[in-house]
Design a protein around this motif. Sequence first.
Motif, PDB file in Angstrom:
ATOM      1  N   SER A  42       1.041  -1.088   0.100  1.00 17.79           N
ATOM      2  CA  SER A  42      -0.012  -0.061  -0.053  1.00 17.79           C
ATOM      3  C   SER A  42       0.952   1.320  -0.001  1.00 17.79           C
ATOM      4  O   SER A  42       0.430   2.339  -0.718  1.00 17.79           O
ATOM      5  N   THR A  43       2.005   1.307   0.718  1.00 15.41           N
ATOM      6  CA  THR A  43       2.885   2.285   0.640  1.00 15.41           C
ATOM      7  C   THR A  43       3.282   2.662  -0.751  1.00 15.41           C
ATOM      8  O   THR A  43       3.357   3.757  -1.194  1.00 15.41           O
ATOM      9  N   MET A  44       3.768   1.487  -1.358  1.00 13.72           N
ATOM     10  CA  MET A  44       4.265   1.601  -2.825  1.00 13.72           C
ATOM     11  C   MET A  44       3.248   2.303  -3.958  1.00 13.72           C
ATOM     12  O   MET A  44       3.396   2.933  -4.650  1.00 13.72           O
ATOM     13  N   PHE A  45       1.970   1.807  -3.509  1.00 15.69           N
ATOM     14  CA  PHE A  45       0.828   2.116  -4.333  1.00 15.69           C
ATOM     15  C   PHE A  45       0.502   3.766  -4.260  1.00 15.69           C
ATOM     16  O   PHE A  45       0.262   4.507  -5.032  1.00 15.69           O
ATOM     17  N   MET A  46       0.930   4.067  -2.700  1.00 16.49           N
ATOM     18  CA  MET A  46       0.609   5.614  -2.468  1.00 16.49           C
ATOM     19  C   MET A  46       1.850   6.316  -3.218  1.00 16.49           C
ATOM     20  O   MET A  46       1.693   7.379  -3.769  1.00 16.49           O
ATOM     21  N   ILE A  47       2.871   5.746  -3.232  1.00 17.92           N
ATOM     22  CA  ILE A  47       4.077   6.586  -4.026  1.00 17.92           C
ATOM     23  C   ILE A  47       3.879   6.823  -5.256  1.00 17.92           C
ATOM     24  O   ILE A  47       4.329   7.882  -5.998  1.00 17.92           O
ATOM     25  N   VAL A  48       3.475   5.723  -6.103  1.00 20.37           N
ATOM     26  CA  VAL A  48       3.174   5.731  -7.271  1.00 20.37           C
ATOM     27  C   VAL A  48       2.027   6.896  -7.815  1.00 20.37           C
ATOM     28  O   VAL A  48       2.136   7.635  -8.534  1.00 20.37           O
ATOM     29  N   SER A  49       0.950   6.512  -6.814  1.00 21.19           N
ATOM     30  CA  SER A  49      -0.092   7.673  -7.030  1.00 21.19           C
ATOM     31  C   SER A  49       0.336   9.123  -6.912  1.00 21.19           C
ATOM     32  O   SER A  49      -0.077   9.811  -7.629  1.00 21.19           O
ATOM     33  N   LYS A  50       1.148   9.272  -5.857  1.00 23.96           N
ATOM     34  CA  LYS A  50       1.616  10.915  -5.773  1.00 23.96           C
ATOM     35  C   LYS A  50       2.711  11.168  -6.805  1.00 23.96           C
ATOM     36  O   LYS A  50       2.964  12.456  -7.177  1.00 23.96           O
ATOM     37  N   TYR A  51       3.726  10.304  -7.049  1.00 24.25           N
ATOM     38  CA  TYR A  51       4.819  10.720  -7.901  1.00 24.25           C
ATOM     39  C   TYR A  51       5.244  10.047  -8.992  1.00 24.25           C
ATOM     40  O   TYR A  51       6.111  10.138  -9.905  1.00 24.25           O
ATOM     41  N   GLY A  52       4.488   9.153  -9.371  1.00 22.85           N
ATOM     42  CA  GLY A  52       4.771   8.231 -10.358  1.00 22.85           C
ATOM     43  C   GLY A  52       4.411   8.467 -11.847  1.00 22.85           C
ATOM     44  O   GLY A  52       4.804   7.959 -12.761  1.00 22.85           O
ATOM     45  N   PHE A  53       3.668   9.611 -11.702  1.00 18.94           N
ATOM     46  CA  PHE A  53       3.186  10.323 -13.013  1.00 18.94           C
ATOM     47  C   PHE A  53       3.798  11.678 -13.483  1.00 18.94           C
ATOM     48  O   PHE A  53       3.193  12.356 -14.170  1.00 18.94           O
ATOM     49  N   GLY A  54       4.650  12.136 -12.906  1.00 20.10           N
ATOM     50  CA  GLY A  54       5.334  13.377 -12.976  1.00 20.10           C
ATOM     51  C   GLY A  54       6.212  13.502 -14.321  1.00 20.10           C
ATOM     52  O   GLY A  54       5.980  14.705 -14.965  1.00 20.10           O
ATOM     53  N   ASP A  55       6.301  12.620 -15.107  1.00 16.40           N
ATOM     54  CA  ASP A  55       6.924  12.876 -16.475  1.00 16.40           C
ATOM     55  C   ASP A  55       5.879  13.125 -17.461  1.00 16.40           C
ATOM     56  O   ASP A  55       6.235  13.648 -18.470  1.00 16.40           O
TER      57      ASP A  55
END
Length: 218
Positions: A42-55
Amino acid sequence: MNTELLLRIALAGALGALIGVERQLRAKEAGLRTHILVCIGSTMFMIVSKYGFGDILGQHNIALDPSRIAAQVVSGIGFLGAGTIMLNKQFVRGLTTAAGLWVTAAIGLIVGSGLYVIGIFGTIMTLLVLEGIRQLSTRLMGQRYMLMLSLTPASMDTAMQTLRKLRIRVMRSSVTRNENENKDCKLSMEIMLRAKYKPADIYSQLMSIDGVHKIEIR
């Protein structure tokens, strides 16, 4: 940034482990590894949700809702929790473990979002509920046991009277009738109860009854 995100995952694993150890010591369906994986995931999902689409943000008028993945974790963890709930005839077990997995996922989401203090506090509160409230409940209402009895029909009333004399609170019971080749009838009883007695005391009292052949206490 990457170092902090790695620390978030490590902290989530540690907090999930604290809850998992308590569940493992109680021999529950979901133990140490399950809780660690749920919290890390769940932590990794949250990290992806917050920072994974910056590009891709800001390109071609793309706009993303960072809460969508977290929302899917909240609902999706219910499937994993449902797998820990066991229905044995009319007895339901595993609800606390399922709730623990749900809370563990919430802790992972909180840590993944960077709210460390809230995540640690939530872990402490979860452990207090799982262990502290359990001990308080045991002192006030007694320990919960599952009795599996094999006995004759004539001895069933005596067995129930014995439990009442011991001031044992019977929560649920079910009876199955079994007949062998010789047409001898035996009953299999499943009883969910709460008692302040040790299992050995309950066992000795019930085994002294004529017609009681076998007892299992869980």
